[in-house]
Design a protein around this motif. Structure first.
Motif, PDB file in Angstrom:
ATOM      1  N   ASP A 174       0.827  -1.202   0.000  1.00 29.52           N
ATOM      2  CA  ASP A 174       0.000   0.000   0.000  1.00 29.52           C
ATOM      3  C   ASP A 174       0.869   1.263   0.000  1.00 29.52           C
ATOM      4  OD1 ASP A 174      -2.731   0.821  -0.055  1.00 29.52           O
ATOM      5  OD2 ASP A 174      -2.564   1.438   2.051  1.00 29.52           O
ATOM      6  N   SER A 175       1.939   1.248   0.784  1.00 35.29           N
ATOM      7  CA  SER A 175       2.805   2.433   0.855  1.00 35.29           C
ATOM      8  C   SER A 175       3.504   2.690  -0.479  1.00 35.29           C
ATOM      9  CB  SER A 175       3.833   2.300   1.980  1.00 35.29           C
ATOM     10  OG  SER A 175       4.798   1.308   1.699  1.00 35.29           O
ATOM     11  N   ILE A 176       3.813   1.637  -1.211  1.00 39.92           N
ATOM     12  CA  ILE A 176       4.433   1.791  -2.525  1.00 39.92           C
ATOM     13  C   ILE A 176       3.406   2.277  -3.544  1.00 39.92           C
ATOM     14  CG2 ILE A 176       5.543   0.573  -4.451  1.00 39.92           C
ATOM     15  CD1 ILE A 176       7.376   1.041  -2.015  1.00 39.92           C
ATOM     16  N   SER A 177       2.247   1.611  -3.598  1.00 37.57           N
ATOM     17  CA  SER A 177       1.252   1.958  -4.624  1.00 37.57           C
ATOM     18  C   SER A 177       0.641   3.345  -4.397  1.00 37.57           C
ATOM     19  CB  SER A 177       0.157   0.896  -4.709  1.00 37.57           C
ATOM     20  OG  SER A 177      -0.636   0.889  -3.536  1.00 37.57           O
ATOM     21  N   LYS A 178       0.456   3.727  -3.142  1.00 32.55           N
ATOM     22  CA  LYS A 178      -0.144   5.035  -2.850  1.00 32.55           C
ATOM     23  C   LYS A 178       0.894   6.125  -2.607  1.00 32.55           C
ATOM     24  CE  LYS A 178      -4.450   3.191  -1.078  1.00 32.55           C
ATOM     25  NZ  LYS A 178      -5.325   3.073   0.082  1.00 32.55           N
ATOM     26  N   GLY A 179       2.148   5.708  -2.419  1.00 36.67           N
ATOM     27  CA  GLY A 179       3.231   6.678  -2.286  1.00 36.67           C
ATOM     28  C   GLY A 179       3.304   7.401  -0.952  1.00 36.67           C
ATOM     29  N   TYR A 180       2.724   6.838   0.104  1.00 37.95           N
ATOM     30  CA  TYR A 180       2.857   7.529   1.385  1.00 37.95           C
ATOM     31  C   TYR A 180       4.159   7.149   2.082  1.00 37.95           C
ATOM     32  CZ  TYR A 180       0.659   3.360   3.522  1.00 37.95           C
ATOM     33  OH  TYR A 180       0.346   2.094   3.914  1.00 37.95           O
ATOM     34  N   LEU A 181       4.585   8.009   2.986  1.00 41.29           N
ATOM     35  CA  LEU A 181       5.864   7.839   3.661  1.00 41.29           C
ATOM     36  C   LEU A 181       5.657   7.466   5.126  1.00 41.29           C
ATOM     37  CD1 LEU A 181       7.720  10.962   2.227  1.00 41.29           C
ATOM     38  CD2 LEU A 181       7.821   8.592   1.415  1.00 41.29           C
ATOM     39  N   CYS A 182       6.122   6.297   5.502  1.00 43.35           N
ATOM     40  CA  CYS A 182       6.065   5.857   6.895  1.00 43.35           C
ATOM     41  C   CYS A 182       6.942   6.779   7.737  1.00 43.35           C
ATOM     42  CB  CYS A 182       6.560   4.421   6.984  1.00 43.35           C
ATOM     43  SG  CYS A 182       6.785   3.805   8.670  1.00 43.35           S
ATOM     44  N   PRO A 183       6.474   7.200   8.935  1.00 43.66           N
ATOM     45  CA  PRO A 183       7.302   8.071   9.774  1.00 43.66           C
ATOM     46  C   PRO A 183       8.583   7.394  10.282  1.00 43.66           C
ATOM     47  CG  PRO A 183       5.266   7.514  10.914  1.00 43.66           C
ATOM     48  CD  PRO A 183       5.161   6.952   9.530  1.00 43.66           C
ATOM     49  N   VAL A 184       8.648   6.058  10.199  1.00 44.67           N
ATOM     50  CA  VAL A 184       9.836   5.330  10.641  1.00 44.67           C
ATOM     51  C   VAL A 184      10.664   4.852   9.446  1.00 44.67           C
ATOM     52  CG1 VAL A 184      10.652   3.270  11.857  1.00 44.67           C
ATOM     53  CG2 VAL A 184       8.773   4.605  12.800  1.00 44.67           C
ATOM     54  N   CYS A 185      10.030   4.216   8.487  1.00 43.55           N
ATOM     55  CA  CYS A 185      10.731   3.584   7.366  1.00 43.55           C
ATOM     56  C   CYS A 185      10.916   4.486   6.152  1.00 43.55           C
ATOM     57  CB  CYS A 185       9.959   2.345   6.890  1.00 43.55           C
ATOM     58  SG  CYS A 185       9.582   1.146   8.165  1.00 43.55           S
ATOM     59  N   GLY A 186      10.114   5.537   6.044  1.00 49.06           N
ATOM     60  CA  GLY A 186      10.121   6.346   4.828  1.00 49.06           C
ATOM     61  C   GLY A 186       9.349   5.624   3.738  1.00 49.06           C
ATOM     62  N   LYS A 187       9.841   5.685   2.515  1.00 53.07           N
ATOM     63  CA  LYS A 187       9.158   5.034   1.399  1.00 53.07           C
ATOM     64  C   LYS A 187       9.318   3.522   1.519  1.00 53.07           C
ATOM     65  CE  LYS A 187       8.686   5.080  -3.569  1.00 53.07           C
ATOM     66  NZ  LYS A 187       9.121   5.637  -4.826  1.00 53.07           N
ATOM     67  N   GLY A 188       8.225   2.803   1.371  1.00 54.08           N
ATOM     68  CA  GLY A 188       8.259   1.349   1.490  1.00 54.08           C
ATOM     69  C   GLY A 188       8.219   0.913   2.944  1.00 54.08           C
ATOM     70  N   CYS A 189       7.074   1.018   3.580  1.00 57.37           N
ATOM     71  CA  CYS A 189       6.918   0.708   5.010  1.00 57.37           C
ATOM     72  C   CYS A 189       7.071  -0.793   5.271  1.00 57.37           C
ATOM     73  CB  CYS A 189       5.541   1.178   5.490  1.00 57.37           C
ATOM     74  SG  CYS A 189       5.229   0.821   7.225  1.00 57.37           S
ATOM     75  N   HIS A 190       7.984  -1.135   6.153  1.00 58.62           N
ATOM     76  CA  HIS A 190       8.198  -2.530   6.550  1.00 58.62           C
ATOM     77  C   HIS A 190       7.680  -2.809   7.963  1.00 58.62           C
ATOM     78  CE1 HIS A 190      10.381  -3.955   3.074  1.00 58.62           C
ATOM     79  NE2 HIS A 190      10.984  -2.777   3.032  1.00 58.62           N
ATOM     80  N   CYS A 191       6.891  -1.908   8.499  1.00 55.51           N
ATOM     81  CA  CYS A 191       6.337  -2.116   9.832  1.00 55.51           C
ATOM     82  C   CYS A 191       5.299  -3.230   9.801  1.00 55.51           C
ATOM     83  CB  CYS A 191       5.686  -0.830  10.351  1.00 55.51           C
ATOM     84  SG  CYS A 191       6.849   0.531  10.546  1.00 55.51           S
ATOM     85  N   ALA A 192       5.156  -3.907  10.924  1.00 54.59           N
ATOM     86  CA  ALA A 192       4.161  -4.971  11.057  1.00 54.59           C
ATOM     87  C   ALA A 192       2.837  -4.373  11.533  1.00 54.59           C
ATOM     88  CB  ALA A 192       4.644  -6.015  12.054  1.00 54.59           C
ATOM     89  N   CYS A 193       1.817  -5.160  11.390  1.00 54.80           N
ATOM     90  CA  CYS A 193       0.491  -4.818  11.900  1.00 54.80           C
ATOM     91  C   CYS A 193       0.115  -5.878  12.929  1.00 54.80           C
ATOM     92  CB  CYS A 193      -0.513  -4.840  10.751  1.00 54.80           C
ATOM     93  SG  CYS A 193      -2.223  -4.995  11.265  1.00 54.80           S
ATOM     94  N   VAL A 194      -0.428  -5.453  14.042  1.00 60.25           N
ATOM     95  CA  VAL A 194      -1.048  -6.372  14.980  1.00 60.25           C
ATOM     96  C   VAL A 194      -2.541  -6.085  14.922  1.00 60.25           C
ATOM     97  CG1 VAL A 194      -1.218  -7.131  17.372  1.00 60.25           C
ATOM     98  CG2 VAL A 194       1.004  -6.464  16.446  1.00 60.25           C
ATOM     99  N   MET A 195      -3.309  -7.105  14.555  1.00 59.07           N
ATOM    100  CA  MET A 195      -4.764  -6.943  14.459  1.00 59.07           C
ATOM    101  C   MET A 195      -5.382  -7.122  15.844  1.00 59.07           C
ATOM    102  SD  MET A 195      -5.630  -6.140  11.382  1.00 59.07           S
ATOM    103  CE  MET A 195      -7.386  -6.370  11.439  1.00 59.07           C
ATOM    104  N   TYR A 196      -6.265  -6.185  16.168  1.00 54.60           N
ATOM    105  CA  TYR A 196      -6.991  -6.214  17.434  1.00 54.60           C
ATOM    106  C   TYR A 196      -8.467  -6.418  17.140  1.00 54.60           C
ATOM    107  CZ  TYR A 196      -3.053  -4.641  20.267  1.00 54.60           C
ATOM    108  OH  TYR A 196      -1.863  -4.567  20.944  1.00 54.60           O
ATOM    109  N   GLU A 197      -9.155  -7.087  18.076  1.00 60.09           N
ATOM    110  CA  GLU A 197     -10.584  -7.335  17.902  1.00 60.09           C
ATOM    111  C   GLU A 197     -11.331  -7.063  19.199  1.00 60.09           C
ATOM    112  OE1 GLU A 197     -13.680 -10.851  16.488  1.00 60.09           O
ATOM    113  OE2 GLU A 197     -11.667 -11.414  17.131  1.00 60.09           O
ATOM    114  N   LEU A 198     -12.512  -6.519  19.044  1.00 57.43           N
ATOM    115  CA  LEU A 198     -13.469  -6.371  20.132  1.00 57.43           C
ATOM    116  C   LEU A 198     -14.709  -7.138  19.723  1.00 57.43           C
ATOM    117  CD1 LEU A 198     -14.546  -5.071  22.768  1.00 57.43           C
ATOM    118  CD2 LEU A 198     -15.303  -3.144  21.355  1.00 57.43           C
ATOM    119  N   THR A 199     -15.078  -8.144  20.496  1.00 56.11           N
ATOM    120  CA  THR A 199     -16.299  -8.900  20.240  1.00 56.11           C
ATOM    121  C   THR A 199     -17.408  -8.281  21.068  1.00 56.11           C
ATOM    122  OG1 THR A 199     -15.020 -10.894  19.834  1.00 56.11           O
ATOM    123  CG2 THR A 199     -17.356 -11.192  20.317  1.00 56.11           C
ATOM    124  N   ILE A 200     -18.516  -7.999  20.410  1.00 54.63           N
ATOM    125  CA  ILE A 200     -19.651  -7.347  21.067  1.00 54.63           C
ATOM    126  C   ILE A 200     -20.588  -8.423  21.606  1.00 54.63           C
ATOM    127  CG2 ILE A 200     -21.549  -5.697  20.807  1.00 54.63           C
ATOM    128  CD1 ILE A 200     -18.685  -4.567  20.198  1.00 54.63           C
TER     129      ILE A 200
END
Length: 161
Positions: A133-159
């Motif tokens: 997404d960072s490559i295709s949309k061209g946004y700059l990660c505040p840590v990695c710059g172009k080409g974000c290599h940060c991980a995602c941790v998915m969180y869930e709230l069950t109602i």
């Protein structure tokens, strides 16, 4: 006193300024703001933060896509209040589960405390989640710059109904 309210057209520049500094230049676009419900934290006419929700699918899944607070107001409960408002909104629309992708870099999950205070729990980690997404949309990660290599941790709230 901080007021949590809906986004107004006059708020957009302030939202982009916070997003660019906290999430990465050009990470949030006008399309992002129009696709979901956006809540604003405001005090004395100053925008302190924002939260974007995405209303879910027919199976009751919804999302807190993004929450960001200006650096100088971090740690004051504003992010927690924004997510709480988003959760109440999504519950009111019948959400059964609410998910949120949280940024992780150097072993730290950004916004972990905010989401745990609102009842969310982590359930998986995805490496390089934002890279394509960072490559295709061209946004700059505040840590990695172009080409974000940060991980995602998915969180869930069950109602519980």
């Amino acid at each position: 006193m901080v007021d949590i309210r809906d986004l107004y057209a006059d708020d957009i520049d302030a939202v982009f300024a916070i997003a660019d500094s906290q999430l990465g230049k050009n990470y949030i676009t006008e399309t992002d703001l129009s696709e979901g419900k956006v809540f604003i934290a405001e005090e004395d006419g100053k925008i302190l933060g924002f939260c974007i929700t995405l209303v879910g699918t027919k199976d009751g899944k919804s999302y807190v896509r993004t929450v960001a607070v200006a650096q100088e107001y971090s740690g004051q409960g504003i992010g927690t209040a924004l997510v709480s408002k988003a959760v109440d909104y999504l519950k009111g629309l019948g959400a059964k589960s609410i998910f949120s992708p949280l940024w992780k870099h150097d072993g730290v999950v950004n916004s972990d405390v905010i989401f745990r205070r609102n009842g969310f729990r982590p359930f998986c980690e995805i490496p390089d989640y934002w890279y394509a997404d960072s490559i295709s949309k061209g946004y700059l990660c505040p840590v990695c710059g172009k080409g974000c290599h940060c991980a995602c941790v998915m969180y869930e709230l069950t109602i519980d109904n």
